[in-house]
Design a protein around this motif. Structure first.
Motif, PDB file in Angstrom:
ATOM      1  N   LEU A  23      37.141  -0.535 108.026  1.00  0.00           N
ATOM      2  CA  LEU A  23      38.145  -1.562 107.764  1.00  0.00           C
ATOM      3  C   LEU A  23      37.924  -2.791 108.634  1.00  0.00           C
ATOM      4  CD1 LEU A  23      41.464   0.498 107.530  1.00  0.00           C
ATOM      5  CD2 LEU A  23      39.960  -0.238 105.670  1.00  0.00           C
TER       6      LEU A  23
ATOM      7  N   THR B 181      36.286  -2.167 101.753  1.00  0.00           N
ATOM      8  CA  THR B 181      37.205  -2.518 100.673  1.00  0.00           C
ATOM      9  C   THR B 181      37.599  -1.277  99.873  1.00  0.00           C
ATOM     10  OG1 THR B 181      36.216  -4.722 100.530  1.00  0.00           O
ATOM     11  CG2 THR B 181      37.545  -3.994  98.659  1.00  0.00           C
TER      12      THR B 181
ATOM     13  N   LEU C 248      43.682  -7.181  98.706  1.00  0.00           N
ATOM     14  CA  LEU C 248      42.816  -6.739  97.617  1.00  0.00           C
ATOM     15  C   LEU C 248      42.874  -7.647  96.396  1.00  0.00           C
ATOM     16  CD1 LEU C 248      43.481  -2.886  97.783  1.00  0.00           C
ATOM     17  CD2 LEU C 248      41.314  -4.045  98.293  1.00  0.00           C
TER      18      LEU C 248
ATOM     19  N   LYS D  29      40.284   0.496 101.604  1.00  0.00           N
ATOM     20  CA  LYS D  29      41.591  -0.129 101.385  1.00  0.00           C
ATOM     21  C   LYS D  29      42.206   0.347 100.070  1.00  0.00           C
ATOM     22  CE  LYS D  29      40.662  -4.499 103.795  1.00  0.00           C
ATOM     23  NZ  LYS D  29      40.604  -5.970 103.617  1.00  0.00           N
TER      24      LYS D  29
ATOM     25  N   ALA E  43      43.068  -5.156 108.537  1.00  0.00           N
ATOM     26  CA  ALA E  43      43.451  -3.874 107.944  1.00  0.00           C
ATOM     27  C   ALA E  43      43.647  -2.806 109.016  1.00  0.00           C
ATOM     28  CB  ALA E  43      42.410  -3.425 106.929  1.00  0.00           C
TER      29      ALA E  43
ATOM     30  N   LEU F  47      47.132  -5.451 101.567  1.00  0.00           N
ATOM     31  CA  LEU F  47      45.790  -5.068 101.993  1.00  0.00           C
ATOM     32  C   LEU F  47      44.728  -6.104 101.629  1.00  0.00           C
ATOM     33  CD1 LEU F  47      46.055  -1.304 101.058  1.00  0.00           C
ATOM     34  CD2 LEU F  47      45.722  -2.215 103.364  1.00  0.00           C
TER      35      LEU F  47
END
Length: 262
Positions: free
Chosen positions: A153, A127, A112, A130, A157, A110
């Motif tokens: 998103l 975010t 991150l 996610k 994503a 994702l």
């Protein structure tokens, strides 16, 4: 999983949000929940996920592992992204090693990684969403419940969500998802439940049955609202002439008729 004669209201003598709802979601099936804002879509999803308990009736055969993604991730929490996900994995029953591996996998998928040490309250909405999606997938869910999962998103994503749904289904899990963006057109073969007036009505799987194409012409200022309403009612928007994004079609151009298929 079954919802059997489920009724729900939020307070005693309050209005019924859902009335006499009986629906079934089998392993390996995906269902898209449609309906206008405020009709009870999120309530239905929360009942299925176990976030709410029915006022009457029961939810039967819910899988032991449920992944739940709310429409808006509750980011006002004093944790970093990494700390929150590891704690969520431990609460879900994973060992420390398993938790670290699961968190690393979904952080990578994702995107991150740059936010691993950032506090949840400092994240953008996209975010934060996610993070919500990652925590729902730390253990392979027997039931994945997604309330407007595409909201906020980025493009990469959004493309990942159908892949995740496909993986859950391939593993024998079930998926229940609501959507007002028209993104669930990417889930061919999904069944549909339309929520209206407190009741849930089954509709044919996407791509099944006869399809009629209707071309409508509306004033430019009403395009975005009209598109959103038609999508919420279960219609598929084929195109809006002169615009690449029907949901954002508000520029003053002449005659923006669009086609809609049921």
């Amino acid at each position: 999983m079954w919802l059997e004669d489920v009724w729900l209201r939020y307070r005693r003598r309050g209005p019924w949000v859902l009335r006499g709802t009986t629906v079934h979601l089998a392993p390996g099936e995906a269902v898209v929940v449609l309906g206008r804002n405020g009709v009870g879509k999120s309530t239905l999803l929360q009942l299925a996920a176990g976030v709410l308990r029915p006022t009457r009736g029961r939810v039967a055969d819910r899988p032991a592992v449920v992944g739940w993604v709310s429409e808006r991730f509750p980011a006002d929490q004093p944790f970093t992204v990494g700390g929150y996900l590891v704690a969520s994995a431990r609460v879900a029953g994973l060992s420390r090693g398993e938790a670290d591996r699961a968190v690393g996998r979904w952080v990578d998928r994702l995107g991150l990684g740059p936010f691993h040490a950032v506090r949840l309250s400092q994240l953008s909405k996209g975010t934060a969403q996610k993070v919500g999606l990652a925590q729902a997938l730390l253990r392979p869910p027997g039931l994945l419940v997604l309330d407007e999962p595409w909201e906020g998103l980025d493009a990469d994503a959004r493309e990942l969500v159908p892949q995740v749904v496909g993986e859950v289904l391939a593993d024998g899990g079930s998926v229940l998802v609501s959507d007002h963006r028209g993104e669930t057109a990417r889930l061919p073969g999904a069944r549909g439940w339309t929520v209206a007036d407190g009741t849930v009505v089954e509709r044919a799987p996407s791509g099944a049955g006869a399809v009629a194409v209707v071309e409508l012409e509306v004033p430019v200022p009403q395009v975005a609202d009209t598109v959103a309403r038609l999508r919420a009612e279960g219609h598929h928007i084929l195109r809006v002439r002169g615009h690449t994004d029907p949901a954002a079609a508000t520029r003053p151009e002449t005659g923006p008729p669009f086609e809609v298929a049921r």
